[in-house]
Scaffold this motif. Structure first.
Motif, mmCIF file in Angstrom:
data_model
loop_
_atom_site.group_PDB
_atom_site.id
_atom_site.type_symbol
_atom_site.label_atom_id
_atom_site.label_comp_id
_atom_site.label_asym_id
_atom_site.label_seq_id
_atom_site.Cartn_x
_atom_site.Cartn_y
_atom_site.Cartn_z
ATOM 1 N N TRP A 231 -6.929 -0.571 -12.326
ATOM 2 C CA TRP A 231 -6.401 -0.219 -11.021
ATOM 3 C C TRP A 231 -4.894 0.037 -11.102
ATOM 4 O O TRP A 231 -4.227 -0.319 -12.077
ATOM 5 C CB TRP A 231 -6.706 -1.284 -9.978
ATOM 6 C CG TRP A 231 -5.903 -2.558 -10.075
ATOM 7 C CD1 TRP A 231 -4.633 -2.776 -9.639
ATOM 8 C CD2 TRP A 231 -6.338 -3.814 -10.633
ATOM 9 N NE1 TRP A 231 -4.242 -4.066 -9.886
ATOM 10 C CE2 TRP A 231 -5.266 -4.729 -10.479
ATOM 11 C CE3 TRP A 231 -7.525 -4.243 -11.217
ATOM 12 C CZ2 TRP A 231 -5.354 -6.042 -10.913
ATOM 13 C CZ3 TRP A 231 -7.607 -5.557 -11.636
ATOM 14 C CH2 TRP A 231 -6.538 -6.445 -11.494
ATOM 15 N N ALA A 232 -4.378 0.664 -10.048
ATOM 16 C CA ALA A 232 -2.956 0.956 -9.940
ATOM 17 C C ALA A 232 -2.404 0.305 -8.678
ATOM 18 O O ALA A 232 -3.139 0.075 -7.708
ATOM 19 C CB ALA A 232 -2.720 2.467 -9.896
ATOM 20 N N VAL A 233 -1.123 -0.007 -8.703
ATOM 21 C CA VAL A 233 -0.415 -0.513 -7.527
ATOM 22 C C VAL A 233 0.192 0.685 -6.802
ATOM 23 O O VAL A 233 0.893 1.499 -7.411
ATOM 24 C CB VAL A 233 0.694 -1.506 -7.940
ATOM 25 C CG1 VAL A 233 1.528 -1.913 -6.735
ATOM 26 C CG2 VAL A 233 0.082 -2.737 -8.604
ATOM 27 N N VAL A 234 -0.094 0.801 -5.512
ATOM 28 C CA VAL A 234 0.395 1.936 -4.728
ATOM 29 C C VAL A 234 1.406 1.435 -3.702
ATOM 30 O O VAL A 234 1.050 0.653 -2.813
ATOM 31 C CB VAL A 234 -0.762 2.661 -4.009
ATOM 32 C CG1 VAL A 234 -0.238 3.891 -3.283
ATOM 33 C CG2 VAL A 234 -1.844 3.056 -5.003
ATOM 34 N N PRO A 235 2.662 1.853 -3.811
ATOM 35 C CA PRO A 235 3.678 1.399 -2.856
ATOM 36 C C PRO A 235 3.596 2.185 -1.561
ATOM 37 O O PRO A 235 2.994 3.259 -1.500
ATOM 38 C CB PRO A 235 4.985 1.705 -3.588
ATOM 39 C CG PRO A 235 4.665 2.939 -4.384
ATOM 40 C CD PRO A 235 3.219 2.770 -4.819
ATOM 41 N N GLN A 236 4.215 1.649 -0.532
ATOM 42 C CA GLN A 236 4.336 2.406 0.715
ATOM 43 C C GLN A 236 5.585 1.956 1.444
ATOM 44 O O GLN A 236 5.983 0.805 1.394
ATOM 45 C CB GLN A 236 3.107 2.236 1.594
ATOM 46 C CG GLN A 236 2.803 0.818 2.048
ATOM 47 C CD GLN A 236 1.612 0.778 2.997
ATOM 48 O OE1 GLN A 236 1.425 1.666 3.819
ATOM 49 N NE2 GLN A 236 0.776 -0.245 2.876
ATOM 50 N N GLY A 237 6.197 2.901 2.091
ATOM 51 C CA GLY A 237 7.415 2.595 2.843
ATOM 52 C C GLY A 237 8.663 2.839 2.021
ATOM 53 O O GLY A 237 8.646 2.770 0.787
ATOM 54 N N GLY A 238 9.733 3.118 2.720
ATOM 55 C CA GLY A 238 10.997 3.425 2.044
ATOM 56 C C GLY A 238 11.756 2.218 1.560
ATOM 57 O O GLY A 238 12.799 2.362 0.918
ATOM 58 N N HIS B 55 4.834 -10.379 -3.886
ATOM 59 C CA HIS B 55 5.776 -11.260 -3.215
ATOM 60 C C HIS B 55 5.501 -11.311 -1.705
ATOM 61 O O HIS B 55 4.706 -10.529 -1.170
ATOM 62 C CB HIS B 55 7.215 -10.800 -3.471
ATOM 63 C CG HIS B 55 7.467 -9.372 -3.057
ATOM 64 N ND1 HIS B 55 7.671 -8.992 -1.756
ATOM 65 C CD2 HIS B 55 7.524 -8.232 -3.795
ATOM 66 C CE1 HIS B 55 7.865 -7.687 -1.689
ATOM 67 N NE2 HIS B 55 7.780 -7.196 -2.910
ATOM 68 N N ASP B 56 6.158 -12.222 -1.011
ATOM 69 C CA ASP B 56 6.023 -12.327 0.437
ATOM 70 C C ASP B 56 6.445 -11.019 1.097
ATOM 71 O O ASP B 56 7.404 -10.369 0.658
ATOM 72 C CB ASP B 56 6.897 -13.468 0.965
ATOM 73 C CG ASP B 56 6.365 -14.834 0.563
ATOM 74 O OD1 ASP B 56 5.273 -14.887 -0.037
ATOM 75 O OD2 ASP B 56 7.046 -15.838 0.843
ATOM 76 N N PHE B 57 5.739 -10.639 2.133
ATOM 77 C CA PHE B 57 5.968 -9.420 2.919
ATOM 78 C C PHE B 57 5.588 -8.144 2.164
ATOM 79 O O PHE B 57 5.731 -7.049 2.707
ATOM 80 C CB PHE B 57 7.428 -9.306 3.394
ATOM 81 C CG PHE B 57 7.831 -10.353 4.392
ATOM 82 C CD1 PHE B 57 7.379 -10.290 5.703
ATOM 83 C CD2 PHE B 57 8.658 -11.409 4.034
ATOM 84 C CE1 PHE B 57 7.741 -11.259 6.635
ATOM 85 C CE2 PHE B 57 9.029 -12.372 4.960
ATOM 86 C CZ PHE B 57 8.574 -12.299 6.262
ATOM 87 N N CYS B 58 5.117 -8.243 0.941
ATOM 88 C CA CYS B 58 4.756 -7.051 0.165
ATOM 89 C C CYS B 58 3.574 -6.344 0.823
ATOM 90 O O CYS B 58 2.562 -6.970 1.138
ATOM 91 C CB CYS B 58 4.398 -7.438 -1.263
ATOM 92 S SG CYS B 58 3.870 -6.044 -2.280
ATOM 93 N N GLN B 59 3.699 -5.029 1.016
ATOM 94 C CA GLN B 59 2.629 -4.231 1.603
ATOM 95 C C GLN B 59 2.032 -3.247 0.602
ATOM 96 O O GLN B 59 1.320 -2.316 0.992
ATOM 97 C CB GLN B 59 3.145 -3.470 2.826
ATOM 98 C CG GLN B 59 3.652 -4.380 3.935
ATOM 99 C CD GLN B 59 4.127 -3.611 5.143
ATOM 100 O OE1 GLN B 59 3.335 -3.073 5.916
ATOM 101 N NE2 GLN B 59 5.433 -3.551 5.315
ATOM 102 N N CYS B 60 2.302 -3.446 -0.671
ATOM 103 C CA CYS B 60 1.721 -2.570 -1.683
ATOM 104 C C CYS B 60 0.203 -2.750 -1.704
ATOM 105 O O CYS B 60 -0.316 -3.844 -1.483
ATOM 106 C CB CYS B 60 2.280 -2.893 -3.065
ATOM 107 S SG CYS B 60 4.020 -2.451 -3.251
#
Length: 231
Positions: free
Chosen positions: A146-153, A178-183
């Motif tokens: 799997w891959a980690v997909v980021p989002q947001g600036g 980490h905390d608050f991570c939305q990846c």
């Protein structure tokens, strides 16, 4: 290729769970008598557990559906993904509460916003964990990376680094969210299915770190300079 609409929906779900957890904990926090929080501890404990479990179930079921749809589109005939359990174990809930509330007992006086932020960040991570576990376990079962997909600036340099590696992850990797991570996580059934953002970050990593012995340091400097994100 992974349909852009399907990936976008998965990312929106991840962000939506995060926002909802943050909002509901703020509401719960406002209902407590902070002057006598020890008296409201059980109310906080029960409320926090319920918020995490409800949102964790949403994340896990959505992740299973996402995995199954990608498997179908890839032409794989696989068993359905199994949604991971969403309830946070008692010992981990206690640890989150102890750590989260510690700013209230400092010698210089209580820091209520710091305590609230700790609880929100920790709860978001706990609520998103079942979705991530669902994809990780199904991927391990089926021999898929799997891959980690980021989002947001405002994605941090660490998470952008994880995303730049592409579809290399399996349970052997101790990926720290980490905390608050939305990846989000996406299984990649075929190399050509790697999301464009991951390939772009791979190219960006190669360019930013070329010739540097301390690649992570060079990457952090690059992210600070190009996105204004400092760690």
């Amino acid at each position: 290729m992974i349909p852009a609409s399907l990936l976008a929906r998965h990312l929106r779900l991840t962000k939506g769970v995060s926002k909802s957890v943050r909002r509901e904990i703020e509401i719960l926090w406002g209902q407590l008598a902070l002057a006598d929080l020890r008296g409201d501890y059980r109310k906080l404990e029960a409320g926090l557990a319920a918020i995490i479990e409800i949102h964790g179930e949403i994340a896990a079921v959505a992740a299973a559906d996402f995995y199954d749809e990608l498997a179908r589109l890839s032409g794989r005939n696989l068993e359905p993904a199994i949604a991971a359990a969403s309830a946070l174990p008692k010992d981990r809930l206690s640890s989150l509460l102890d750590w989260g509330l510690s700013p209230l007992w400092e010698e210089d006086g209580p820091r209520e916003q710091a305590a609230l932020g700790r609880l929100q960040g920790g709860a978001i991570r706990a609520a998103l964990a079942p979705g991530r576990q669902t994809i990780a376990r199904a991927s391990e079962r089926d021999g898929v990376k799997w891959a980690v997909v980021p989002q947001g600036g405002d994605t941090c340099a660490y998470c952008l680094m994880l995303a730049s590696r592409g579809a290399v992850y399996s349970p052997e990797w101790d990926v720290k969210y980490h905390d608050f991570c939305q990846c989000a996580m996406t299984p990649v059934f075929d190399k050509k299915d790697l999301p464009a953002v991951n390939q772009e970050l791979r190219d960006e990593w190669d360019e930013a770190t070329r010739g540097h012995r301390d690649q992570l340091g060079a990457w952090k400097e690059h992210i600070a300079a190009t996105r204004g994100i400092f760690e």
